[in-house]
Scaffold this motif. Structure first.
Motif, PDB file in Angstrom:
ATOM      1  N   ASN A 100      22.712  49.309  41.107  1.00 30.46           N
ATOM      2  CA  ASN A 100      23.891  48.773  42.329  1.00 30.46           C
ATOM      3  C   ASN A 100      25.186  48.357  41.941  1.00 30.46           C
ATOM      4  N   MET A 101      25.260  47.921  40.595  1.00 33.08           N
ATOM      5  CA  MET A 101      26.638  47.382  40.107  1.00 33.08           C
ATOM      6  C   MET A 101      26.835  47.702  38.653  1.00 33.08           C
ATOM      7  N   THR A 102      27.962  48.251  38.462  1.00 41.13           N
ATOM      8  CA  THR A 102      28.581  48.478  37.296  1.00 41.13           C
ATOM      9  C   THR A 102      29.343  47.244  36.619  1.00 41.13           C
ATOM     10  N   VAL A 103      29.839  47.040  35.459  1.00 39.01           N
ATOM     11  CA  VAL A 103      30.512  46.162  34.870  1.00 39.01           C
ATOM     12  C   VAL A 103      31.719  45.656  35.356  1.00 39.01           C
ATOM     13  N   PRO A 104      32.828  46.985  35.733  1.00 39.45           N
ATOM     14  CA  PRO A 104      33.831  46.649  36.447  1.00 39.45           C
ATOM     15  C   PRO A 104      33.865  45.873  37.622  1.00 39.45           C
ATOM     16  N   GLN A 105      32.506  46.266  38.290  1.00 35.22           N
ATOM     17  CA  GLN A 105      32.242  45.462  39.608  1.00 35.22           C
ATOM     18  C   GLN A 105      32.033  44.181  39.543  1.00 35.22           C
ATOM     19  N   TYR A 106      31.200  43.845  38.340  1.00 34.46           N
ATOM     20  CA  TYR A 106      30.802  42.638  38.190  1.00 34.46           C
ATOM     21  C   TYR A 106      31.864  41.731  37.664  1.00 34.46           C
ATOM     22  N   LEU A 107      33.139  42.207  36.944  1.00 32.97           N
ATOM     23  CA  LEU A 107      34.313  41.564  36.747  1.00 32.97           C
ATOM     24  C   LEU A 107      34.984  41.161  37.990  1.00 32.97           C
ATOM     25  N   GLY A 108      35.124  41.881  38.957  1.00 29.08           N
ATOM     26  CA  GLY A 108      35.593  41.774  40.313  1.00 29.08           C
ATOM     27  C   GLY A 108      34.922  40.663  40.938  1.00 29.08           C
ATOM     28  N   ARG A 109      33.454  40.653  40.998  1.00 29.85           N
ATOM     29  CA  ARG A 109      32.684  39.567  41.846  1.00 29.85           C
ATOM     30  C   ARG A 109      33.044  38.193  41.083  1.00 29.85           C
ATOM     31  N   LEU A 110      33.069  38.394  39.590  1.00 26.81           N
ATOM     32  CA  LEU A 110      33.169  37.022  38.932  1.00 26.81           C
ATOM     33  C   LEU A 110      34.521  36.289  39.366  1.00 26.81           C
ATOM     34  N   ALA A 111      35.821  37.358  39.688  1.00 25.19           N
ATOM     35  CA  ALA A 111      36.936  36.572  39.840  1.00 25.19           C
ATOM     36  C   ALA A 111      36.917  36.308  41.412  1.00 25.19           C
ATOM     37  N   ALA A 112      36.218  36.945  42.230  1.00 23.62           N
ATOM     38  CA  ALA A 112      36.330  36.823  43.848  1.00 23.62           C
ATOM     39  C   ALA A 112      35.477  35.444  43.847  1.00 23.62           C
ATOM     40  N   ASN A 113      34.466  35.128  43.265  1.00 23.27           N
ATOM     41  CA  ASN A 113      33.627  33.977  43.309  1.00 23.27           C
ATOM     42  C   ASN A 113      34.197  32.802  42.738  1.00 23.27           C
ATOM     43  N   ALA A 114      35.211  33.130  41.834  1.00 22.65           N
ATOM     44  CA  ALA A 114      35.825  31.702  41.438  1.00 22.65           C
ATOM     45  C   ALA A 114      36.733  31.024  42.097  1.00 22.65           C
ATOM     46  N   THR A 115      36.519  29.707  42.058  1.00 24.53           N
ATOM     47  CA  THR A 115      37.414  29.005  43.159  1.00 24.53           C
ATOM     48  C   THR A 115      38.489  28.190  42.395  1.00 24.53           C
ATOM     49  N   THR A 116      38.312  27.650  41.190  1.00 24.20           N
ATOM     50  CA  THR A 116      39.310  26.759  40.825  1.00 24.20           C
ATOM     51  C   THR A 116      39.224  26.778  39.251  1.00 24.20           C
ATOM     52  N   ILE A 117      40.332  26.243  38.694  1.00 24.50           N
ATOM     53  CA  ILE A 117      39.901  26.417  37.142  1.00 24.50           C
ATOM     54  C   ILE A 117      39.994  24.719  36.720  1.00 24.50           C
ATOM     55  N   ILE A 118      40.056  23.949  37.700  1.00 23.15           N
ATOM     56  CA  ILE A 118      39.830  22.434  37.114  1.00 23.15           C
ATOM     57  C   ILE A 118      38.733  22.080  36.325  1.00 23.15           C
ATOM     58  N   ASN A 119      37.512  22.812  36.596  1.00 18.44           N
ATOM     59  CA  ASN A 119      36.451  22.406  36.183  1.00 18.44           C
ATOM     60  C   ASN A 119      36.112  23.295  34.631  1.00 18.44           C
ATOM     61  N   ALA A 120      37.082  24.009  34.199  1.00 13.38           N
ATOM     62  CA  ALA A 120      36.795  25.279  33.513  1.00 13.38           C
ATOM     63  C   ALA A 120      36.277  24.426  31.924  1.00 13.38           C
ATOM     64  N   ALA A 121      37.023  23.334  31.496  1.00 16.28           N
ATOM     65  CA  ALA A 121      36.778  22.724  30.467  1.00 16.28           C
ATOM     66  C   ALA A 121      35.221  22.232  30.339  1.00 16.28           C
ATOM     67  N   GLU A 122      34.694  21.814  31.905  1.00 16.77           N
ATOM     68  CA  GLU A 122      33.221  21.249  31.892  1.00 16.77           C
ATOM     69  C   GLU A 122      32.245  22.390  31.746  1.00 16.77           C
ATOM     70  N   TYR A 123      32.668  23.474  32.384  1.00 11.36           N
ATOM     71  CA  TYR A 123      31.838  24.691  32.489  1.00 11.36           C
ATOM     72  C   TYR A 123      31.661  25.325  30.913  1.00 11.36           C
ATOM     73  N   GLY A 124      32.834  25.213  30.229  1.00 13.85           N
ATOM     74  CA  GLY A 124      32.944  25.647  28.559  1.00 13.85           C
ATOM     75  C   GLY A 124      31.789  24.235  27.912  1.00 13.85           C
TER      76      GLY A 124
END
Length: 502
Positions: A100-124
């Motif tokens: 049901n999902m290709t990688v390009p579609q998955y990239l779109g979902r990753l971006a759509a579900n992202a809310t903020t970059i404030i916690n990027a360092a903590e995620y990393g």
């Protein structure tokens, strides 16, 4: 009597229960953190700057996530914008995630579900920490398997040293395990080194030895350099190495970084492997140098009350200096490396001194050939200098052929037992005191030769030479120093134009 059919049924039930899936442990990972980080980068490319310094594609548990991260980093570092649209061309031919999902579609979902970059360092950091835990599991499993499968005659100490080396490499991989780096990154490091040299007292790119003329020739002791300090017995190799080590440690000044670690601003934390002398003898030499009380008087207790008070005061000040001494004799290059790594992890390390090289031993497989063993030792010391990113000063003996020449100043060809010492070293220095040789040719008093001898003695008295026979990144030549034998102290030589009234 039990019914055979019932017994057979019970046995089948027990066998079936044994085949039931058991709970098993998965390798530590957090796919949600990986997704959140990638989504943050896709939404705002500046999020990459917060993690690129410590995070690499190998740290991702999911191989696809690692590939996406690598693609994003490549695009952004090339000055392009990374979005689901610009990135999808790299993944159009990749196998779909599911029906049901290709990688390009998955990239779109990753971006759509992202809310903020404030916690990027903590995620990393979460992704990095979990990758470190997975690496620890691999090392632990290898240790267990090796311990089970090792031959009876294989020493467990070798396995301990290998495990310690792997653990240290894992702990320090951000600093020393980057592999290839871009020339742009190397240029940035070079500019930072020049800036720190400009700000440091004396404008030196390396740690100051405390001997001005020597520092001018060397530019200080450079990180990752193997420095060989060689000389014949009684020339003062250990005294000079001890003076330099003490000066570096005394000048230590550190600042705390934002992450809580300490950064050396000036001087350095010094580790001293004294394979010949005890730590007490080494401390006595330094006490004598700093208090100007003869080391012989200190050893024999031939001191007055005022001198003892001076000793106590100076010792109290010296006790705060970051100089660590290991007096274990007969250790191998592998053991020395393991102890140096441990010191750096526990206390920090900015300089290492080994007194002296010929007292180290290599692996047992090469002990029958001393030339090969010395080659292994010098190669190991150079590798250690690069791994720890500190200058390693190793003392070395010279061959007796020096004594057979009229001019007894050492040369590179006088290094004992192996040409690898000269080959692996970044700097080779020789200590030479002409006074020592002149003193031993004293003629009978009252003869014409005695007057000439007195003239030569007065010219050479209290002087020493450090002959720089090799330097990869600087000039060679001779540096004159003062030497006070009763205090085992080298110092800057006062020139005539420096003396008031001349």
């Amino acid at each position: 009597m039990a019914n055979p059919a019932v017994l057979a049924t019970e046995n089948l039930k027990q066998a079936a229960s044994a085949l039931e899936p058991l709970a098993f442990r998965q390798a530590p990972h957090n796919l949600e953190a990986e997704q959140a980080l990638l989504g943050a980068i896709l939404v705002n490319n500046e999020a990459l700057d917060r993690v690129s310094g410590f995070l690499s594609p190998d740290h991702f548990f999911d191989a696809l996530h690692g590939r996406i991260y690598e693609t994003l980093a490549t695009l952004i570092h090339a000055g392009k914008t990374a979005t689901p649209i610009t990135v999808k061309t790299f993944f159009e031919n990749v196998e779909p995630i599911d029906a049901n999902m290709t990688v390009p579609q998955y990239l779109g979902r990753l971006a759509a579900n992202a809310t903020t970059i404030i916690n990027a360092a903590e995620y990393g950091r979460t992704v990095y920490d979990l990758a470190t835990r997975r690496a620890l599991i691999v090392i632990g499993e290898d240790m267990v398997n090796t311990a089970y499968e090792s031959a009876v005659d294989q020493a467990p100490k070798a396995q301990i040293e290998e495990a310690e080396s792997r653990l240290y490499s894992l702990a320090e991989q951000n600093k020393y395990g980057k592999g290839f780096e871009t020339f742009r990154s190397a240029l940035t490091n070079a500019i930072e080194m020049a800036n720190s040299a400009f700000q440091r007292s004396g404008h030196l790119s390396g740690a100051a030895t405390g001997l001005a003329d020597l520092d001018n020739k060397l530019g200080g002791l450079q990180r990752s350099d193997l420095i060989i300090l060689a000389g014949r017995p009684s020339m003062g190799k250990t005294a000079l190495a001890t003076n330099i080590a003490y000066n570096v440690a005394k000048a230590y000044r550190g600042e705390r970084r934002a992450d809580g670690s300490m950064e050396t601003v000036d001087g350095g934390i010094v580790g001293f492997f004294s394979l010949e002398m005890s730590s007490e003898q080494l401390a006595t030499r330094i006490l004598s140098e700093q208090t100007e009380i003869g080391s012989e008087k200190i050893r024999r207790g031939m001191i007055e009350e005022a001198e003892f008070r001076k000793l106590s005061e100076v010792a109290s000040e010296m006790s705060r200096i970051p100089l660590f001494i290991d007096q274990t004799g007969g250790i191998t290059i592998a053991q020395l490396s393991a102890r140096a790594r441990k010191l750096k992890r526990q206390h920090g390390l900015d300089m290492l001194v080994v007194d002296y090289l010929q007292l180290l031993s290599g692996s047992k497989s090469r002990s029958d050939n001393r030339v090969q063993e010395i080659t292994e030792i010098t190669t190991g010391l150079k590798a250690l200098a690069k791994e720890l990113n500190v200058p390693v000063m190793a003392l070395s003996q010279l061959s007796r052929q020096v004594e057979n020449r009229e001019d007894k100043r050492p040369q590179l060809s006088d290094l004992r037992e192996s040409g690898s010492i000269e080959q692996d070293a970044d700097v080779v220095m020789f200590v030479f005191r002409e006074e020592y040789y002149i003193e031993r040719t004293k003629p009978a008093e009252g003869t014409p030769e005695f007057a000439d001898w007195m003239t030569k003695m007065s010219q050479a008295s209290g002087k020493a030479e450090v002959i720089i026979g090799k330097q990869r990144h600087g000039p060679v030549g001779t540096v004159e120093l003062s030497f006070e034998g009763q205090f085992t102290r080298f110092g800057n030589l006062a020139r005539d134009y420096m003396i008031p009234g001349r």
